[in-house]
Scaffold this motif. Structure first.
Motif, PDB file in Angstrom:
ATOM      1  N   HIS A   1       0.818  -1.215   0.000  1.00 18.22           N
ATOM      2  CA  HIS A   1       0.000   0.000   0.000  1.00 18.22           C
ATOM      3  C   HIS A   1       0.854   1.267   0.000  1.00 18.22           C
ATOM      4  O   HIS A   1       0.452   2.294  -0.566  1.00 18.22           O
TER       5      HIS A   1
ATOM      6  N   ILE B   1       1.758   1.781  -3.636  1.00 20.07           N
ATOM      7  CA  ILE B   1       0.610   2.307  -4.379  1.00 20.07           C
ATOM      8  C   ILE B   1       0.409   3.788  -4.069  1.00 20.07           C
ATOM      9  O   ILE B   1       0.203   4.611  -4.974  1.00 20.07           O
ATOM     10  N   PHE B   2       0.461   4.147  -2.776  1.00 20.58           N
ATOM     11  CA  PHE B   2       0.315   5.554  -2.387  1.00 20.58           C
ATOM     12  C   PHE B   2       1.363   6.426  -3.068  1.00 20.58           C
ATOM     13  O   PHE B   2       1.046   7.475  -3.647  1.00 20.58           O
TER      14      PHE B   2
ATOM     15  N   PHE C   1       3.169   5.828  -5.758  1.00 22.69           N
ATOM     16  CA  PHE C   1       2.984   5.868  -7.211  1.00 22.69           C
ATOM     17  C   PHE C   1       1.890   6.871  -7.576  1.00 22.69           C
ATOM     18  O   PHE C   1       2.088   7.722  -8.450  1.00 22.69           O
ATOM     19  N   LYS C   2       0.761   6.779  -6.903  1.00 23.58           N
ATOM     20  CA  LYS C   2      -0.346   7.689  -7.220  1.00 23.58           C
ATOM     21  C   LYS C   2       0.016   9.144  -6.928  1.00 23.58           C
ATOM     22  O   LYS C   2      -0.342  10.049  -7.678  1.00 23.58           O
ATOM     23  N   ALA C   3       0.744   9.368  -5.840  1.00 23.02           N
ATOM     24  CA  ALA C   3       1.128  10.735  -5.479  1.00 23.02           C
ATOM     25  C   ALA C   3       2.179  11.305  -6.427  1.00 23.02           C
ATOM     26  O   ALA C   3       2.236  12.518  -6.634  1.00 23.02           O
TER      27      ALA C   3
ATOM     28  N   GLN D   1       2.651  10.222  -9.724  1.00 17.59           N
ATOM     29  CA  GLN D   1       2.325  10.042 -11.133  1.00 17.59           C
ATOM     30  C   GLN D   1       2.198  11.375 -11.870  1.00 17.59           C
ATOM     31  O   GLN D   1       2.784  11.559 -12.940  1.00 17.59           O
ATOM     32  N   GLN D   2       1.470  12.311 -11.342  1.00 18.58           N
ATOM     33  CA  GLN D   2       1.301  13.617 -11.985  1.00 18.58           C
ATOM     34  C   GLN D   2       2.593  14.445 -11.945  1.00 18.58           C
ATOM     35  O   GLN D   2       3.004  14.974 -12.981  1.00 18.58           O
TER      36      GLN D   2
ATOM     37  N   TYR E   1       5.856  -1.664  -7.726  1.00 16.71           N
ATOM     38  CA  TYR E   1       4.534  -1.349  -8.259  1.00 16.71           C
ATOM     39  C   TYR E   1       4.691  -0.553  -9.547  1.00 16.71           C
ATOM     40  O   TYR E   1       5.431   0.424  -9.597  1.00 16.71           O
TER      41      TYR E   1
ATOM     42  N   GLY F   1       1.889   0.605 -11.330  1.00 26.22           N
ATOM     43  CA  GLY F   1       0.655   1.330 -11.609  1.00 26.22           C
ATOM     44  C   GLY F   1      -0.436   0.398 -12.080  1.00 26.22           C
ATOM     45  O   GLY F   1      -0.236  -0.803 -12.232  1.00 26.22           O
ATOM     46  N   ASP F   2      -1.603   0.983 -12.290  1.00 27.37           N
ATOM     47  CA  ASP F   2      -2.761   0.185 -12.709  1.00 27.37           C
ATOM     48  C   ASP F   2      -2.703  -0.203 -14.163  1.00 27.37           C
ATOM     49  O   ASP F   2      -2.201   0.446 -14.991  1.00 27.37           O
TER      50      ASP F   2
END
Length: 122
Positions: A84, A87-88, A90-92, A94-95, A119, A121-122
Motif C-alpha cells: 500500500h 501504491i500511495f 505511485f499515485k502521489a 504520477q502527476q 509497483y 501502476g494500474d
C-alpha cells in the motif's frame, strides 16, 4: 531509457488484524527506488534531471518520514503495508513525474535488503 533515484524514510506502523507480531507497533527504515521512463533525451542529454526527480520524490516522501503511518490519511482504510505504501507513492508521484518525454514507471519499496515490492501502476 529508465532513470531512477534511491531514497529512504523511517516510520512506524502496525498491520491491523495481522495474525502475528506485525500487529504490534514497530518501525522500519523503508528503502525506495523510483524509476521514470523517458522516450527521448532533452537538449542536455537527460531523460529527467536527477535534481528534479529527487525534489519531486522528496516532497511526497517527506509526508511519510518519521510518522506513524497508521495515522496518515492514505492508510486510514487500508494497512500501511509495503504494497500500500508503493501504491500511495505511485499515485502521489504520477502527476508530478509526467513530462512531455518521460513518465513515472515504477516505485519499489523495501522493508529490508531482502524483501520488498515493485509497483508499476494500474
Amino acid at each position: 531509457m529508465d532513470i531512477f533515484i534511491k531514497t529512504h524514510f523511517s516510520g512506524g506502523h502496525h498491520l491491523r488484524d495481522y495474525p502475528g507480531t506485525c500487529e504490534q507497533p514497530h518501525g522500519h527504515n523503508w528503502k525506495l527506488k523510483v524509476t521514470v521512463r523517458a522516450d527521448q533525451l532533452d537538449q542536455l542529454g537527460m531523460g529527467i534531471d536527477f535534481k528534479v526527480l529527487k525534489a519531486r520524490v522528496n516532497t511526497v516522501v517527506d509526508e511519510l518520514d518519521h510518522c506513524n503511518l497508521n495515522d496518515h490519511p492514505a492508510f486510514a482504510a487500508v494497512n500501511p503495508s509495503s504494497e500500500h505504501i508503493a501504491i500511495f507513492l505511485f499515485k502521489a508521484l504520477q502527476q508530478p513525474l509526467a513530462g512531455e518525454h518521460y513518465r513515472l514507471y515504477s516505485v519499489e519499496v523495501s522493508e529490508t535488503d531482502s524483501s520488498g515490492v515493485i509497483y508499476f501502476g494500474d
